[in-house]
Scaffold this motif. Sequence first.
Motif, mmCIF file in Angstrom:
data_model
loop_
_atom_site.group_PDB
_atom_site.id
_atom_site.type_symbol
_atom_site.label_atom_id
_atom_site.label_comp_id
_atom_site.label_asym_id
_atom_site.label_seq_id
_atom_site.Cartn_x
_atom_site.Cartn_y
_atom_site.Cartn_z
ATOM 1 N N TRP A 5 -2.411 -6.074 -6.730
ATOM 2 C CA TRP A 5 -2.838 -4.689 -6.481
ATOM 3 C C TRP A 5 -2.494 -3.801 -7.675
ATOM 4 O O TRP A 5 -3.282 -2.930 -8.067
ATOM 5 N N GLN B 145 0.829 -1.213 0.000
ATOM 6 C CA GLN B 145 0.000 0.000 0.000
ATOM 7 C C GLN B 145 0.859 1.256 0.000
ATOM 8 O O GLN B 145 0.625 2.168 -0.808
ATOM 9 N N ALA C 16 -6.058 4.355 8.169
ATOM 10 C CA ALA C 16 -6.371 4.662 6.777
ATOM 11 C C ALA C 16 -5.722 3.656 5.833
ATOM 12 O O ALA C 16 -6.346 3.195 4.861
ATOM 13 N N MET C 17 -4.468 3.300 6.108
ATOM 14 C CA MET C 17 -3.782 2.312 5.279
ATOM 15 C C MET C 17 -4.429 0.942 5.415
ATOM 16 O O MET C 17 -4.643 0.230 4.422
ATOM 17 N N GLU D 255 -10.137 -3.337 2.295
ATOM 18 C CA GLU D 255 -11.104 -3.190 1.204
ATOM 19 C C GLU D 255 -10.744 -4.084 0.018
ATOM 20 O O GLU D 255 -11.602 -4.805 -0.520
ATOM 21 N N VAL D 256 -9.456 -4.069 -0.403
ATOM 22 C CA VAL D 256 -9.089 -4.880 -1.569
ATOM 23 C C VAL D 256 -9.068 -6.365 -1.231
ATOM 24 O O VAL D 256 -9.290 -7.212 -2.107
ATOM 25 N N ARG E 88 0.901 3.322 -3.452
ATOM 26 C CA ARG E 88 0.009 4.455 -3.274
ATOM 27 C C ARG E 88 0.702 5.724 -2.791
ATOM 28 O O ARG E 88 0.180 6.819 -2.967
ATOM 29 N N LYS E 89 1.882 5.586 -2.189
ATOM 30 C CA LYS E 89 2.542 6.749 -1.591
ATOM 31 C C LYS E 89 3.974 6.969 -2.064
ATOM 32 O O LYS E 89 4.454 8.104 -2.065
ATOM 33 N N ASP F 35 -7.513 0.276 6.263
ATOM 34 C CA ASP F 35 -8.838 0.297 5.633
ATOM 35 C C ASP F 35 -8.732 0.020 4.134
ATOM 36 O O ASP F 35 -9.539 -0.724 3.567
ATOM 37 N N GLU F 36 -7.718 0.608 3.494
ATOM 38 C CA GLU F 36 -7.545 0.379 2.061
ATOM 39 C C GLU F 36 -7.132 -1.064 1.787
ATOM 40 O O GLU F 36 -7.614 -1.692 0.833
ATOM 41 N N LEU F 37 -6.265 -1.609 2.626
ATOM 42 C CA LEU F 37 -5.872 -3.013 2.479
ATOM 43 C C LEU F 37 -7.071 -3.935 2.688
ATOM 44 O O LEU F 37 -7.316 -4.846 1.894
#
Length: 327
Positions: free
Chosen positions: A162, A128, A280-281, A287-288, A132-133, A283-285
């Motif tokens: 991903w 992530q 936040a990180m 989700e996928v 993403r960053k 949550d994104e993990l």
Amino acid sequence: MSYAYQITAPGGPEALQRVERGLGAPGPGEVRIRHRAIGLNFIDVYHRTGLYPLPLPHALGMEAAGLVEAVGEGVTHLQPGDRAAYASNPPGAYADVRLMPAQNVCRLPEAITFEEAAASMLKGLTVQYLLRKTLPVQGLQAGDFLLWHAAAGGVGLIACQWAKHLGLKLIATAGSDEKCQLALDHGAAHAINYRREDFVARVKVITEGRGVKVVYDSVGQDTFERSLDCLRPFGLMACFGNASGPVAPIAPGMLAAKGSLYLTRATLFTHLSSRESTQAMADELFEVLANGAVRAPVGRVRPLNEVADAHRELEARATTGSTVLIP
């Protein structure tokens, strides 16, 4: 009484020793978590060998999933009975139960098993923050090429999936045809067996001579310098591990000569510096993982008492996917 695996001095896998210990109630800002599954990662090897020194003696292990047994004063996002998972300092996940700071412990959705969480928290959060960053100055857009070394490992297989989900064309490298096929099966656009092919030449062919915008490299010494030759001008070399040994010092002029390149040595734990960024990180993990875009690559499940053998396999690069340890 509980137990943990620790080292008293740097060394080989035989340095891992089981110790019995007593645990009390969690202090302010802490939780007590009983592990159901524990992740194995190369950072554990770096801690064991002393490449990343720890105050000794020290238990090892950076990620796990389990049930919250108790919470200390000030902890409001978790409560006893919650399913939870983490990838966090301080090391100490090689244990049946532990006390630890609650800041980086996240509630685990029911849709994700303990084994999946233990196989994907540290590795998935690593992917992530990289995809993403940790981005080239020109950003990453759908259709862009990137190069990912060691793509058949636990981190790499998550990255393959991903990246495909994001519309990126991931070029994978691995050390056998079987591992290359595994990367392709998980979403890599291309795969290069670096034992049989010159990965620099092949990257140039795949990208029609342009090179990639970014290289994500956890291998280190064996791949670093040639990876720079895979980058287009203004490209980013993102180092995040040293599986083959640390990279030797370089002259900054090398980056200029190869096309005004950028270089970073990234680490997950800088990104996990606050409760908000961690959640936040995660949550994104989650989700996928929950929607199936990424599947946790559980490669092998071992009892925790086989942790030394698990280290030997990992160092020999004899694993694919993630090894999960069960206390």
